[in-house]
Design a protein around this motif. Structure first.
Motif, PDB file in Angstrom:
ATOM      1  N   THR A 197       0.849  -1.192   0.000  1.00 57.21           N
ATOM      2  CA  THR A 197       0.000   0.000   0.000  1.00 57.21           C
ATOM      3  C   THR A 197       0.883   1.240   0.000  1.00 57.21           C
ATOM      4  O   THR A 197       2.113   1.133  -0.070  1.00 57.21           O
ATOM      5  CB  THR A 197      -0.960  -0.008   1.206  1.00 57.21           C
ATOM      6  N   ALA A 198       0.263   2.415   0.059  1.00 57.71           N
ATOM      7  CA  ALA A 198       1.049   3.645  -0.018  1.00 57.71           C
ATOM      8  C   ALA A 198       0.354   4.767   0.729  1.00 57.71           C
ATOM      9  O   ALA A 198      -0.794   4.640   1.169  1.00 57.71           O
ATOM     10  CB  ALA A 198       1.264   4.047  -1.477  1.00 57.71           C
ATOM     11  N   THR A 199       1.091   5.857   0.861  1.00 60.76           N
ATOM     12  CA  THR A 199       0.521   7.041   1.511  1.00 60.76           C
ATOM     13  C   THR A 199      -0.390   7.811   0.559  1.00 60.76           C
ATOM     14  O   THR A 199      -1.134   8.691   0.980  1.00 60.76           O
ATOM     15  CB  THR A 199       1.643   7.979   1.983  1.00 60.76           C
ATOM     16  N   VAL A 246       2.133  -6.055   5.695  1.00 63.21           N
ATOM     17  CA  VAL A 246       1.929  -4.846   4.901  1.00 63.21           C
ATOM     18  C   VAL A 246       3.276  -4.181   4.628  1.00 63.21           C
ATOM     19  O   VAL A 246       4.126  -4.094   5.511  1.00 63.21           O
ATOM     20  CB  VAL A 246       1.004  -3.853   5.644  1.00 63.21           C
ATOM     21  N   VAL A 247       3.455  -3.729   3.405  1.00 65.08           N
ATOM     22  CA  VAL A 247       4.585  -2.876   3.034  1.00 65.08           C
ATOM     23  C   VAL A 247       4.009  -1.521   2.653  1.00 65.08           C
ATOM     24  O   VAL A 247       3.129  -1.435   1.797  1.00 65.08           O
ATOM     25  CB  VAL A 247       5.395  -3.475   1.862  1.00 65.08           C
ATOM     26  N   LEU A 248       4.491  -0.465   3.307  1.00 67.73           N
ATOM     27  CA  LEU A 248       3.987   0.884   3.085  1.00 67.73           C
ATOM     28  C   LEU A 248       4.997   1.683   2.277  1.00 67.73           C
ATOM     29  O   LEU A 248       6.152   1.818   2.671  1.00 67.73           O
ATOM     30  CB  LEU A 248       3.714   1.581   4.416  1.00 67.73           C
ATOM     31  N   VAL A 249       4.544   2.230   1.136  1.00 67.36           N
ATOM     32  CA  VAL A 249       5.409   2.996   0.245  1.00 67.36           C
ATOM     33  C   VAL A 249       5.074   4.478   0.362  1.00 67.36           C
ATOM     34  O   VAL A 249       3.900   4.860   0.388  1.00 67.36           O
ATOM     35  CB  VAL A 249       5.239   2.538  -1.219  1.00 67.36           C
ATOM     36  N   SER A 250       6.119   5.297   0.414  1.00 73.42           N
ATOM     37  CA  SER A 250       5.936   6.742   0.528  1.00 73.42           C
ATOM     38  C   SER A 250       6.893   7.465  -0.396  1.00 73.42           C
ATOM     39  O   SER A 250       8.053   7.062  -0.530  1.00 73.42           O
ATOM     40  CB  SER A 250       6.181   7.196   1.968  1.00 73.42           C
ATOM     41  N   PRO A 251       6.456   8.560  -1.040  1.00 72.96           N
ATOM     42  CA  PRO A 251       7.397   9.405  -1.761  1.00 72.96           C
ATOM     43  C   PRO A 251       8.221  10.209  -0.760  1.00 72.96           C
ATOM     44  O   PRO A 251       8.046  10.068   0.457  1.00 72.96           O
ATOM     45  CB  PRO A 251       6.483  10.306  -2.605  1.00 72.96           C
ATOM     46  N   ARG A 292      -5.417  -0.130  13.543  1.00 76.40           N
ATOM     47  CA  ARG A 292      -6.008  -1.410  13.123  1.00 76.40           C
ATOM     48  C   ARG A 292      -5.015  -2.558  13.297  1.00 76.40           C
ATOM     49  O   ARG A 292      -5.177  -3.605  12.679  1.00 76.40           O
ATOM     50  CB  ARG A 292      -6.455  -1.308  11.660  1.00 76.40           C
ATOM     51  N   ALA A 293      -3.991  -2.341  14.119  1.00 72.03           N
ATOM     52  CA  ALA A 293      -2.972  -3.360  14.393  1.00 72.03           C
ATOM     53  C   ALA A 293      -2.293  -3.837  13.114  1.00 72.03           C
ATOM     54  O   ALA A 293      -2.041  -5.033  12.920  1.00 72.03           O
ATOM     55  CB  ALA A 293      -3.591  -4.539  15.136  1.00 72.03           C
ATOM     56  N   LEU A 294      -1.960  -2.886  12.249  1.00 71.14           N
ATOM     57  CA  LEU A 294      -1.331  -3.202  10.976  1.00 71.14           C
ATOM     58  C   LEU A 294       0.028  -2.516  10.846  1.00 71.14           C
ATOM     59  O   LEU A 294       0.310  -1.834   9.865  1.00 71.14           O
ATOM     60  CB  LEU A 294      -2.233  -2.772   9.811  1.00 71.14           C
ATOM     61  N   ALA A 295       0.889  -2.690  11.820  1.00 74.11           N
ATOM     62  CA  ALA A 295       2.223  -2.102  11.750  1.00 74.11           C
ATOM     63  C   ALA A 295       2.961  -2.686  10.544  1.00 74.11           C
ATOM     64  O   ALA A 295       3.074  -3.906  10.407  1.00 74.11           O
ATOM     65  CB  ALA A 295       2.994  -2.402  13.026  1.00 74.11           C
ATOM     66  N   PRO A 296       3.472  -1.840   9.645  1.00 72.47           N
ATOM     67  CA  PRO A 296       4.118  -2.346   8.427  1.00 72.47           C
ATOM     68  C   PRO A 296       5.360  -3.188   8.726  1.00 72.47           C
ATOM     69  O   PRO A 296       6.143  -2.877   9.633  1.00 72.47           O
ATOM     70  CB  PRO A 296       4.502  -1.071   7.668  1.00 72.47           C
ATOM     71  N   ALA A 297       5.535  -4.232   7.948  1.00 75.23           N
ATOM     72  CA  ALA A 297       6.756  -5.019   8.039  1.00 75.23           C
ATOM     73  C   ALA A 297       7.928  -4.247   7.455  1.00 75.23           C
ATOM     74  O   ALA A 297       9.079  -4.481   7.830  1.00 75.23           O
ATOM     75  CB  ALA A 297       6.579  -6.342   7.291  1.00 75.23           C
ATOM     76  N   ALA A 298       7.639  -3.322   6.537  1.00 75.85           N
ATOM     77  CA  ALA A 298       8.676  -2.487   5.935  1.00 75.85           C
ATOM     78  C   ALA A 298       8.044  -1.190   5.457  1.00 75.85           C
ATOM     79  O   ALA A 298       6.900  -1.169   5.004  1.00 75.85           O
ATOM     80  CB  ALA A 298       9.344  -3.209   4.769  1.00 75.85           C
TER      81      ALA A 298
END
Length: 226
Positions: A7-9, A142-147, A166-172
């Motif tokens: 996912t992303a910001t 979850v992997v969170l992508v940000s610019p 929601r207890a979804l701390a990103p793995a990266a």
């Protein structure tokens, strides 16, 4: 690890590039990998190779055929809008439950499925349901992508707060460098150090994009074993 959700910001942050890179990293270890971008807007059927779905298929080493496009992205819309808006323009609606079911059907024990979201964490899918709800329902890493451009830090911290609720701390967390950004990358990393664990943040330099970048292997190593 049956799957990971990328996912992303916000939109155009680099989700597809990261998803394709993770696919390549899995393939380098001879790991059985598949991909899914269940919902895509801004899809041009005249140029499927140039779509996010087409790029995922290329990373998988599969031909971009109508059947493959339909498998990777069952819900496709022409307008480059949030999925609910794009669907409405075509007189269609999205079913959150159907999207969840389609995602779960790909989460098989013999493979890792890279599921790419659409837009950012809070993009609506149907009234009252967002990408955040989809990630919570799937309960996969979850992997969170940000610019890295101006304003990106606030958007990233907002996304992290929403995910944590929601207890979804990103793995990266992947910082996908914004070309031409006026914000120094080093300063962004220094600021984020007060909010994120150092080992959780990876930098993806977009000036020389390649699916062979070692950072993809490093991100893959942070994810649970299949």
């Amino acid at each position: 690890m049956p799957g990971v959700f990328v996912t992303a910001t916000g939109t155009d942050a680099g989700k597809t590039y990261v998803s394709a890179g993770l696919i390549a990293a899995c393939r380098r270890t001879a790991q059985h990998v598949d991909a899914l971008k269940p919902v895509i807007s801004g899809f041009d059927p005249a140029n499927p190779e140039g779509s996010d779905t087409g790029r995922l298929l290329a990373a998988l080493g599969e031909p971009v055929t109508p059947e493959a496009i339909a498998r990777i992205s069952p819900w496709r819309f022409a307008a480059p809008l949030s999925p609910d808006m794009a669907a409405a323009l075509e007189g269609r609606t999205l079913s959150f439950d159907a999207i969840v079911a389609a995602c779960r059907a790909t989460l098989l024990p013999d493979r890792t499925t890279i599921i790419e979201g659409v837009g950012g964490v809070m993009v609506p899918l149907e009234p009252g349901r967002t990408i955040l709800d989809l990630m919570a329902a799937l309960a996969i890493p979850v992997v969170l992508v940000s610019p890295t451009g101006l304003g990106a830090i606030s958007h990233l911290l907002t996304a992290l707060d929403v995910l944590a609720r929601r207890a979804l701390a990103p793995a990266a967390i992947v910082l996908s460098e914004t070309p031409g950004s006026t914000v120094p990358l080093k300063a962004t990393l220094a600021t984020l150090a007060g909010f994120c664990r150092r080992g959780d943040v990876f930098v993806l330099r977009r000036m020389a994009p390649s699916l062979q970048e070692p950072v993809f292997d490093a991100i893959r190593a942070r994810l649970p074993d299949p």
